[in-house]
Design a protein around this motif. Structure first.
Motif, PDB file in Angstrom:
ATOM      1  N   HIS A   1       4.298   0.489  11.578  1.00 24.46           N
ATOM      2  CA  HIS A   1       4.862  -0.845  11.771  1.00 24.46           C
ATOM      3  C   HIS A   1       4.880  -1.278  13.231  1.00 24.46           C
ATOM      4  O   HIS A   1       5.338  -2.386  13.536  1.00 24.46           O
TER       5      HIS A   1
ATOM      6  N   GLY B   1       0.789  -8.309   5.260  1.00 23.86           N
ATOM      7  CA  GLY B   1       1.815  -9.088   4.586  1.00 23.86           C
ATOM      8  C   GLY B   1       1.230 -10.261   3.830  1.00 23.86           C
ATOM      9  O   GLY B   1       1.653 -10.561   2.698  1.00 23.86           O
TER      10      GLY B   1
ATOM     11  N   THR C   1      11.525 -13.244   5.602  1.00 27.82           N
ATOM     12  CA  THR C   1      10.972 -12.023   4.998  1.00 27.82           C
ATOM     13  C   THR C   1      10.612 -11.008   6.075  1.00 27.82           C
ATOM     14  O   THR C   1      10.901  -9.810   5.944  1.00 27.82           O
ATOM     15  N   SER C   2       9.993 -11.478   7.158  1.00 29.65           N
ATOM     16  CA  SER C   2       9.630 -10.583   8.263  1.00 29.65           C
ATOM     17  C   SER C   2      10.870  -9.977   8.897  1.00 29.65           C
ATOM     18  O   SER C   2      10.874  -8.799   9.270  1.00 29.65           O
TER      19      SER C   2
ATOM     20  N   VAL D   1      12.093  -7.136   6.611  1.00 35.64           N
ATOM     21  CA  VAL D   1      11.266  -5.934   6.771  1.00 35.64           C
ATOM     22  C   VAL D   1      11.586  -5.262   8.111  1.00 35.64           C
ATOM     23  O   VAL D   1      11.723  -4.044   8.200  1.00 35.64           O
TER      24      VAL D   1
ATOM     25  N   HIS E   1       7.550  -4.456  -4.457  1.00 34.59           N
ATOM     26  CA  HIS E   1       7.629  -3.335  -3.508  1.00 34.59           C
ATOM     27  C   HIS E   1       6.272  -2.655  -3.349  1.00 34.59           C
ATOM     28  O   HIS E   1       5.793  -2.468  -2.219  1.00 34.59           O
TER      29      HIS E   1
ATOM     30  N   GLU F   1       3.604  -4.750  -1.647  1.00 38.39           N
ATOM     31  CA  GLU F   1       3.851  -4.909  -0.212  1.00 38.39           C
ATOM     32  C   GLU F   1       3.483  -3.648   0.572  1.00 38.39           C
ATOM     33  O   GLU F   1       2.716  -3.720   1.544  1.00 38.39           O
TER      34      GLU F   1
ATOM     35  N   GLN G   1       8.797   5.125   1.957  1.00 38.74           N
ATOM     36  CA  GLN G   1       9.168   3.792   1.482  1.00 38.74           C
ATOM     37  C   GLN G   1       9.969   3.814   0.190  1.00 38.74           C
ATOM     38  O   GLN G   1      10.501   2.778  -0.233  1.00 38.74           O
TER      39      GLN G   1
END
Length: 285
Positions: free
Chosen positions: A18, A27, A61-62, A65, A113, A116, A143
Motif C-alpha cells: 500500500h 481500486g 472510500t480511500s 482503506v 472484499h 478489492e 486481509q
C-alpha cells in the motif's frame, strides 16, 4: 499512540504493497469488477450518492482503506464501526426478483472484499511490483483481518491465491452485465470533473480535453486488467494479447508516477497516515 502499528505493521506485505501509488489503478479495477455482481451494484445504485458526488465517495472510500491499513488500533476499529453502522441501516431491491435485501449480507460483503484485495494485489504485480507466491498468499491472509472488521467470518473468506481463484470460479455463474452494471461502468469511464477543478479550469480558460483523454486511457487500462471472463461479461475480448498490453500499460503508468513523484516534495509523495504509521513503528525499534 506511540508504537501502535494497528492491524499490520512494518513487516507486513500490506504495508509494503500500500505504499505503491499504482494501487489507485487497482481500486478503479475493483469497481469495474464489483459492478458485475447484480446485487452489489444494485445496492450502490440505490443507496449511494456517487452520481452527485463521485469524487467525494472515492475520497471517503480511500480514507477508509487508509485508516484500516495505516491507522492505530483505535482508529481502525472506529472506522470499521462507522461502516458497519452505515451498512446496517441500508437495504436495496434486487431488480431481477423484486426481493428486498440488506446490503450487509455476507455474500455481498465477501464479494466486495475479495474483488478489492485481489484487484490491489493483481494490479501491483502486473505493474511490476515483485511479489513471491508466499508474499501473495501472505497479503490475502493478512486481509482476513480487514474482512472480519466489516462483519465477515474469516473462515468464509478466501485467504490464499488458490482460494481466490476457486472463489471466482464459483461466483462466475452468478455474475452478469445488468443495466446497473453498464451504467456504473460508463460512469466510471466518463465521470464528471470535480466541481472545484471544473471551476478553476473555467476561470483559467484551460482545456479539459487532454486530461479527459488521459483519464479515459487509465480507465481502459483498468478494464484491460480485469480477468478475461470479466472482460467478456462487459462485451470485451479475453485474448492473451490484451493481457500483455494491459501489463505494459500498467508498468508504464507505474514508472511515470514514480518519475513524477520523485520531483515532488515529500509531503506530496507520502500520505500523512502512512507517515504517522512509520513514526509509530520506528518508536518500537
Amino acid at each position: 499512540m506511540t508504537g501502535d502499528v494497528g492491524l499490520f505493521g512494518p513487516g507486513s506485505v500490506t504495508w509494503r504493497l500500500h505504499r505503491e501509488p499504482i494501487l489507485l489503478l487497482g481500486g478503479l479495477r475493483s469497481l469495474y469488477l464489483q459492478a458485475l455482481h447484480p446485487r452489489a451494484v444494485a445496492a450502490v445504485m440505490q443507496n449511494s450518492g456517487y452520481r452527485a458526488d463521485p469524487w467525494g465517495r472515492l475520497l471517503r472510500t480511500s480514507a477508509y482503506v487508509g485508516a484500516i491499513v495505516w491507522g492505530t488500533t483505535e482508529e481502525v476499529h472506529a472506522a470499521a464501526r462507522r461502516v458497519r453502522r452505515l451498512h446496517s441501516r441500508l437495504s436495496a431491491i434486487d431488480p431481477r426478483t423484486g426481493e428486498r435485501f440488506r446490503v450487509d449480507e455476507p455474500e455481498l460483503l465477501r464479494w466486495v472484499h475479495v474483488a478489492e484485495v485481489e484487484s490491489f494485489l493483481t494490479t501491483a504485480a502486473r505493474a511490476g511490483v515483485r511479489l513471491t507466491p508466499a508474499e501473495i498468499d501472505g497479503y490475502y491472509t493478512e486481509q482476513l483481518r480487514a474482512a472480519e472488521l466489516i462483519g465477515l467470518d474469516p473462515a468464509t473468506v478466501p485467504g490464499t491465491a488458490a482460494e481466490v481463484a476457486a472463489y471466482y470460479e464459483r461466483m462466475q455463474p452468478d455474475l452478469a452485465l445488468t443495466r446497473d452494471s453498464a451504467e456504473a461502468a460508463l460512469f466510471l469511464t466518463v465521470p464528471p470533473a470535480p466541481e472545484l477543478w471544473g471551476s478553476r479550469v473555467l476561470r483559467l480558460g484551460l482545456n479539459l480535453g487532454p486530461t479527459r483523454w488521459a483519464y479515459t486511457a487509465i480507465a481502459a487500462t483498468a478494464v484491460a486488467l480485469l480477468p478475461p471472463w470479466a472482460r467478456r461479461l462487459y462485451g470485451g475480448l479475453g485474448w492473451p494479447t490484451i493481457d500483455l498490453t494491459a501489463d505494459l500499460s500498467a508498468r508504464g503508468l507505474r514508472l511515470l508516477i514514480a518519475t513524477v513523484m520523485s520531483t515532488l516534495p515529500r509531503r506530496y509523495r507520502v500520505t500523512k497516515a502512512s507517515e504517522l504509521a512509520m513514526e509509530r513503528a520506528a518508536a518500537l525499534s
